[in-house]
Design a protein around this motif. Structure first.
Motif, PDB file in Angstrom:
ATOM      1  N   GLY A 347       0.803  -1.225   0.000  1.00  0.00           N
ATOM      2  CA  GLY A 347       0.000   0.000   0.000  1.00  0.00           C
ATOM      3  C   GLY A 347       0.832   1.269   0.000  1.00  0.00           C
ATOM      4  N   GLY A 348       2.169   1.139  -0.156  1.00  0.00           N
ATOM      5  CA  GLY A 348       3.015   2.333  -0.198  1.00  0.00           C
ATOM      6  C   GLY A 348       2.666   3.193  -1.399  1.00  0.00           C
ATOM      7  N   ARG A 349       2.652   4.514  -1.200  1.00  0.00           N
ATOM      8  CA  ARG A 349       2.230   5.419  -2.259  1.00  0.00           C
ATOM      9  C   ARG A 349       3.374   5.727  -3.219  1.00  0.00           C
ATOM     10  N   THR A 350       3.009   5.982  -4.476  1.00  0.00           N
ATOM     11  CA  THR A 350       3.988   6.415  -5.470  1.00  0.00           C
ATOM     12  C   THR A 350       3.986   7.931  -5.453  1.00  0.00           C
ATOM     13  N   ASP A 351       4.674   8.504  -4.478  1.00  0.00           N
ATOM     14  CA  ASP A 351       4.725   9.963  -4.395  1.00  0.00           C
ATOM     15  C   ASP A 351       6.105  10.407  -3.906  1.00  0.00           C
ATOM     16  N   VAL A 352       6.263  11.721  -3.811  1.00  0.00           N
ATOM     17  CA  VAL A 352       7.568  12.271  -3.446  1.00  0.00           C
ATOM     18  C   VAL A 352       7.993  11.826  -2.051  1.00  0.00           C
ATOM     19  N   ALA A 353       7.046  11.780  -1.118  1.00  0.00           N
ATOM     20  CA  ALA A 353       7.397  11.446   0.264  1.00  0.00           C
ATOM     21  C   ALA A 353       7.860  10.002   0.384  1.00  0.00           C
ATOM     22  N   ASN A 354       7.207   9.097  -0.342  1.00  0.00           N
ATOM     23  CA  ASN A 354       7.520   7.675  -0.202  1.00  0.00           C
ATOM     24  C   ASN A 354       8.612   7.212  -1.174  1.00  0.00           C
ATOM     25  N   GLY A 355       8.995   8.072  -2.092  1.00  0.00           N
ATOM     26  CA  GLY A 355      10.011   7.710  -3.080  1.00  0.00           C
ATOM     27  C   GLY A 355      11.410   7.996  -2.554  1.00  0.00           C
ATOM     28  N   VAL A 356      12.321   7.040  -2.784  1.00  0.00           N
ATOM     29  CA  VAL A 356      13.696   7.189  -2.304  1.00  0.00           C
ATOM     30  C   VAL A 356      14.649   6.762  -3.411  1.00  0.00           C
ATOM     31  N   GLY A 357      15.616   7.613  -3.731  1.00  0.00           N
ATOM     32  CA  GLY A 357      16.625   7.261  -4.731  1.00  0.00           C
ATOM     33  C   GLY A 357      17.565   6.207  -4.172  1.00  0.00           C
ATOM     34  N   SER A 358      17.884   5.194  -4.994  1.00  0.00           N
ATOM     35  CA  SER A 358      18.699   4.091  -4.488  1.00  0.00           C
ATOM     36  C   SER A 358      19.645   3.600  -5.571  1.00  0.00           C
ATOM     37  N   CYS A 359      20.826   3.127  -5.176  1.00  0.00           N
ATOM     38  CA  CYS A 359      21.725   2.503  -6.144  1.00  0.00           C
ATOM     39  C   CYS A 359      21.288   1.050  -6.314  1.00  0.00           C
ATOM     40  N   GLU A 360      21.902   0.367  -7.267  1.00  0.00           N
ATOM     41  CA  GLU A 360      21.511  -1.002  -7.567  1.00  0.00           C
ATOM     42  C   GLU A 360      21.720  -1.929  -6.366  1.00  0.00           C
ATOM     43  N   ARG A 361      22.886  -1.784  -5.729  1.00  0.00           N
ATOM     44  CA  ARG A 361      23.220  -2.665  -4.618  1.00  0.00           C
ATOM     45  C   ARG A 361      22.252  -2.469  -3.447  1.00  0.00           C
ATOM     46  N   CYS A 362      21.986  -1.207  -3.090  1.00  0.00           N
ATOM     47  CA  CYS A 362      21.136  -0.944  -1.921  1.00  0.00           C
ATOM     48  C   CYS A 362      19.690  -1.336  -2.202  1.00  0.00           C
ATOM     49  N   ASN A 363      19.286  -1.177  -3.464  1.00  0.00           N
ATOM     50  CA  ASN A 363      17.940  -1.586  -3.851  1.00  0.00           C
ATOM     51  C   ASN A 363      17.759  -3.085  -3.602  1.00  0.00           C
ATOM     52  N   TYR A 364      18.796  -3.847  -3.927  1.00  0.00           N
ATOM     53  CA  TYR A 364      18.780  -5.303  -3.771  1.00  0.00           C
ATOM     54  C   TYR A 364      18.803  -5.687  -2.292  1.00  0.00           C
ATOM     55  N   VAL A 365      19.653  -5.005  -1.522  1.00  0.00           N
ATOM     56  CA  VAL A 365      19.783  -5.313  -0.086  1.00  0.00           C
ATOM     57  C   VAL A 365      18.478  -5.066   0.662  1.00  0.00           C
ATOM     58  N   LYS A 366      17.789  -3.971   0.290  1.00  0.00           N
ATOM     59  CA  LYS A 366      16.562  -3.618   1.016  1.00  0.00           C
ATOM     60  C   LYS A 366      15.459  -4.666   0.863  1.00  0.00           C
ATOM     61  N   GLU A 367      15.618  -5.536  -0.154  1.00  0.00           N
ATOM     62  CA  GLU A 367      14.634  -6.607  -0.348  1.00  0.00           C
ATOM     63  C   GLU A 367      14.830  -7.724   0.671  1.00  0.00           C
ATOM     64  N   ALA A 368      16.011  -7.766   1.317  1.00  0.00           N
ATOM     65  CA  ALA A 368      16.315  -8.853   2.242  1.00  0.00           C
ATOM     66  C   ALA A 368      15.431  -8.737   3.491  1.00  0.00           C
ATOM     67  N   ALA A 369      15.205  -9.900   4.133  1.00  0.00           N
ATOM     68  CA  ALA A 369      14.337  -9.919   5.307  1.00  0.00           C
ATOM     69  C   ALA A 369      14.917  -9.052   6.412  1.00  0.00           C
ATOM     70  N   GLY A 370      14.048  -8.339   7.103  1.00  0.00           N
ATOM     71  CA  GLY A 370      14.478  -7.575   8.272  1.00  0.00           C
ATOM     72  C   GLY A 370      14.844  -6.133   7.991  1.00  0.00           C
ATOM     73  N   TRP A 371      14.897  -5.745   6.686  1.00  0.00           N
ATOM     74  CA  TRP A 371      15.207  -4.356   6.351  1.00  0.00           C
ATOM     75  C   TRP A 371      13.909  -3.572   6.201  1.00  0.00           C
ATOM     76  N   LYS A 372      13.920  -2.326   6.655  1.00  0.00           N
ATOM     77  CA  LYS A 372      12.738  -1.486   6.540  1.00  0.00           C
ATOM     78  C   LYS A 372      13.201  -0.042   6.346  1.00  0.00           C
ATOM     79  N   VAL A 373      12.514   0.676   5.489  1.00  0.00           N
ATOM     80  CA  VAL A 373      12.826   2.091   5.295  1.00  0.00           C
ATOM     81  C   VAL A 373      11.567   2.894   5.548  1.00  0.00           C
TER      82      VAL A 373
END
Ligand SMILES: [Zn+2]
Length: 424
Positions: A347-373
């Motif tokens: 249910g996260g919104r596609t807007d400026v507040a919920n959008g975060v710029g990410s590099c390829e590596r960090c994008n991948y890491v954030k998918e791992a269990a236990g990570w939250k932004v």
């Protein structure tokens, strides 16, 4: 927290001050060894827990390097190197680890030994470890270059084929990168197989040897590189789109707030103004102004939202310009993805507040269990992102600051810079 350990008595004799400096250096090396043990233990513990929980082997330990990076206030890429270093030392190179622990090697020299032995199998690596660091007295007086050369020559003797194979593999890492140089210049670096690197350099030199028009050899080589890489003769201007972000104050009011060229970094206000006036005056160039937002706290774009999962272009451009670099603390890599802090699936919104710029590596890491932004806006109106890791540690990043002038409005300027031959 380290009072007794780290105090320096400023009234000490000179010889005691020198002894203190040596003691503190040993302490740094010993701390690096302890960090390596802790990092290897964290990785082993996480993998064991994930294995017990049925996580496929290939996904076990994902994100551990990023957690180490955050704890060390370092980039995720360095976190990966720290972890690789730790595991090699703890699991395969006990003599090098012991020498680090005793302060006979610095962390950097130990890193060089690990790096030069990386192409060897475990057995040869252990042999190298014992030969180079088994007798710690042998390390006395060896500087960085000698340590690296000794490790390299032992590796070459133990397994010449592995070194050759590594050279072949290194070719796959060929790449081109850019970073800012002083005086608003840039270093364009190409990492090439040696034969290609030498032939590119020779071709540029040949051009310099046969050009006599008042330019220096270096200037001819640089101009030739630009001409051939852009594929056009330098005599015919080649418009290249460059995104430059500056405040209206800097553009119109003679303000001093630096501009920012996307993918390069800040440039002085006067240089930014010069680029724009040059582009406006040059008939081959085109400068277009695009207002990104007015009043960042209430501007129309800030409220912009999309129902789609992907960020639409205008919104993506806004977030990219706001964040400038990957938002993971200490990462600084270029933005490759726009992430939903709160996932779109939840249910996260596609807007400026919920959008975060990410590099390829960090994008991948954030998918791992236990990570939250999670994202928010601080008292000064700046966008904040809080990263929570699997161990429950919190790290916060704040979008780069904007000058007060930008509070009025912000402009994006797209300029075509004409590449013209230097005056002959
Ligand atoms: Zn990153």
């Amino acid at each position: 927290m380290f009072e007794g350990l780290l105090t320096v008595d400023l009234q000490s004799e000179e010889s005691d001050l020198v002894a203190r400096i040596a003691e503190l250096e040993r302490l740094k090396a010993a701390a690096a060894a302890a960090q390596a043990r802790a990092a290897a233990a964290l990785d082993a513990s996480r993998r064991a827990a994930e294995s017990a929980a049925g996580v496929p082997r290939a996904r076990q330990g994902r994100g551990v390097a990023s957690e180490i990076a955050l704890a060390r206030r370092d980039s995720p890429a360095r976190g990966g190197r720290h972890l690789g270093f730790a595991k090699a030392l703890v699991n395969e190179m006990p003599h090098t680890l012991a020498a680090l622990e005793r302060g006979q090697l610095s962390e950097w020299r130990a890193t060089l030994i690990v790096r030069e032995s990386a192409c060897l199998d475990v057995e040869d690596r252990r042999a190298l470890d014992a030969e180079l660091c088994g007798d710690p007295a042998g390390l006395d007086g060896m500087g960085d270059a000698r340590v690296a050369a000794s490790a390299k020559s032992i590796a070459y003797r133990l397994d010449p084929q592995a070194v050759v194979d590594r050279a072949a593999k290194a070719e796959t890492e060929r790449t081109v990168t850019i970073r800012p140089a002083p005086d608003t210049m840039a270093y364009l670096t190409a990492l090439l197989p040696v034969a290609q690197g030498v032939s590119v350099y020779a071709a540029l030199r040949r051009e310099a040897d046969t050009t006599f028009d008042g330019r220096s050899r270096g200037q001819v080589m640089a101009d030739t590189l630009v001409e051939r890489a852009t594929g056009r003769s330098a005599v015919v201007p080649t418009p290249i789109a460059v995104n430059l972000v500056i405040s209206d104050e800097t553009l119109l009011g003679g303000g001093t707030e630096p501009g920012d060229i996307c993918g390069y970094g800040p440039i002085p206000a006067a240089v930014a103004r010069g680029l724009i006036s040059g582009a406006v005056a040059d008939t081959h160039s085109r400068a277009t102004l695009r207002r990104i937002y007015t009043q960042p706290s209430s501007g129309a774009l800030v409220a912009m939202e999309s129902r789609a999962r992907l960020f639409p272009r205008g919104l993506a451009a806004f977030i990219g310009l706001r964040d400038q670099r990957c938002r993971t603390p200490y990462c600084d890599a270029p933005i490759r993805h726009l992430d939903h802090a709160e996932p779109h699936a939840h249910g996260g919104r596609t807007d400026v507040a919920n959008g975060v710029g990410s590099c390829e590596r960090c994008n991948y890491v954030k998918e791992a269990a236990g990570w939250k932004v999670s994202t928010n806006t601080d008292e000064t109106g700046r966008h904040t992102a809080e990263f929570t890791t699997p161990t429950g540690k919190h790290y916060r990043s704040v979008a780069p600051p904007r000058a007060p002038a930008v509070a009025i409005s912000e402009l994006e300027v797209r300029i075509g810079i004409a590449l013209t031959r230097h005056a002959a």
